[in-house]
Scaffold this motif. Structure first.
Motif, mmCIF file in Angstrom:
data_model
loop_
_atom_site.group_PDB
_atom_site.id
_atom_site.type_symbol
_atom_site.label_atom_id
_atom_site.label_comp_id
_atom_site.label_asym_id
_atom_site.label_seq_id
_atom_site.Cartn_x
_atom_site.Cartn_y
_atom_site.Cartn_z
ATOM 1 N N MET A 46 0.839 -1.204 0.000
ATOM 2 C CA MET A 46 0.000 0.000 0.000
ATOM 3 C C MET A 46 0.873 1.253 0.000
ATOM 4 N N ALA A 47 1.900 1.258 0.845
ATOM 5 C CA ALA A 47 2.778 2.427 0.960
ATOM 6 C C ALA A 47 3.523 2.680 -0.347
ATOM 7 N N ARG A 48 4.010 1.610 -0.988
ATOM 8 C CA ARG A 48 4.718 1.769 -2.262
ATOM 9 C C ARG A 48 3.817 2.394 -3.324
ATOM 10 N N ARG A 49 2.607 1.857 -3.453
ATOM 11 C CA ARG A 49 1.680 2.375 -4.465
ATOM 12 C C ARG A 49 1.304 3.833 -4.172
ATOM 13 N N LEU A 50 1.057 4.134 -2.905
ATOM 14 C CA LEU A 50 0.681 5.494 -2.534
ATOM 15 C C LEU A 50 1.839 6.461 -2.762
ATOM 16 N N TYR A 51 3.054 6.045 -2.423
ATOM 17 C CA TYR A 51 4.213 6.905 -2.635
ATOM 18 C C TYR A 51 4.390 7.182 -4.125
ATOM 19 N N ARG A 52 4.274 6.142 -4.944
ATOM 20 C CA ARG A 52 4.417 6.289 -6.386
ATOM 21 C C ARG A 52 3.330 7.228 -6.949
ATOM 22 N N PHE A 53 2.080 7.025 -6.526
ATOM 23 C CA PHE A 53 0.984 7.887 -6.964
ATOM 24 C C PHE A 53 1.245 9.339 -6.549
ATOM 25 N N SER A 54 1.642 9.531 -5.298
ATOM 26 C CA SER A 54 1.889 10.889 -4.796
ATOM 27 C C SER A 54 3.027 11.557 -5.548
ATOM 28 N N MET A 55 4.039 10.778 -5.890
ATOM 29 C CA MET A 55 5.181 11.334 -6.625
ATOM 30 C C MET A 55 4.729 11.756 -8.025
ATOM 31 N N ILE A 56 3.928 10.915 -8.666
ATOM 32 C CA ILE A 56 3.445 11.244 -10.013
ATOM 33 C C ILE A 56 2.555 12.482 -9.977
ATOM 34 N N ILE A 57 1.655 12.541 -9.005
ATOM 35 C CA ILE A 57 0.689 13.648 -8.934
ATOM 36 C C ILE A 57 1.370 14.962 -8.523
ATOM 37 N N SER A 58 2.510 14.863 -7.843
ATOM 38 C CA SER A 58 3.205 16.085 -7.422
ATOM 39 C C SER A 58 3.811 16.834 -8.607
#
Length: 138
Positions: A46-58
């Motif tokens: 969950m943390a990996r996917r959320l970190y990746r999503f947050s990085m992309i959206i930033s």
């Protein structure tokens, strides 16, 4: 009209980015408390996917902000303070990535209490940024 569309998209991307920054440290709280290897693996995923999503959206959040600043000539002392806080936010995001790597390696040394306090940082950052943008105190 372009200015308003750009600003609207910037706000949407910022809200999405901060949603990730609010939730990722909460996952760290759970990881710091977890003893079950299966649950730990699920939380890490969950943390990996959320970190990746947050990085992309930033990325569009920051790019749209830069476009608002440079493309429309926004200026003022409040903007310098806001930009400094944006840099702190980017640093916080990268710190989350470093923490995630420690959890993945199994070398976390911090308690769930520390992560609970760490989880409050993006709230303070968002509050300060919004006040600077809306109130423009200087």
């Amino acid at each position: 009209m372009l200015y308003l569309w750009t600003k609207a998209l910037h706000i949407v991307f910022i809200a999405s980015w901060f949603a990730g920054l609010f939730y990722l440290p909460r996952i760290f709280v759970n990881l710091a408390q977890e003893t079950n290897p299966e649950a730990t693996a699920r939380l890490l995923g969950m943390a990996r996917r959320l970190y990746r999503f947050s990085m992309i959206i930033s990325v569009p959040a920051v790019l749209l902000g830069l476009y608002l600043w440079m493309g429309f000539g926004i200026q003022g002392g409040w903007l310098h303070a806001k930009l400094a806080l944006v840099l702190v936010t980017i640093g916080y995001h990268h710190m989350c990535g470093a923490i995630l790597k420690k959890f993945e390696r199994g070398v976390n040394t911090r308690s769930h209490t520390w992560y609970r306090w760490f989880n409050e940082v993006p709230v303070v950052l968002l509050l300060a940024i919004v006040v600077l943008v809306v109130v423009k105190p200087f």
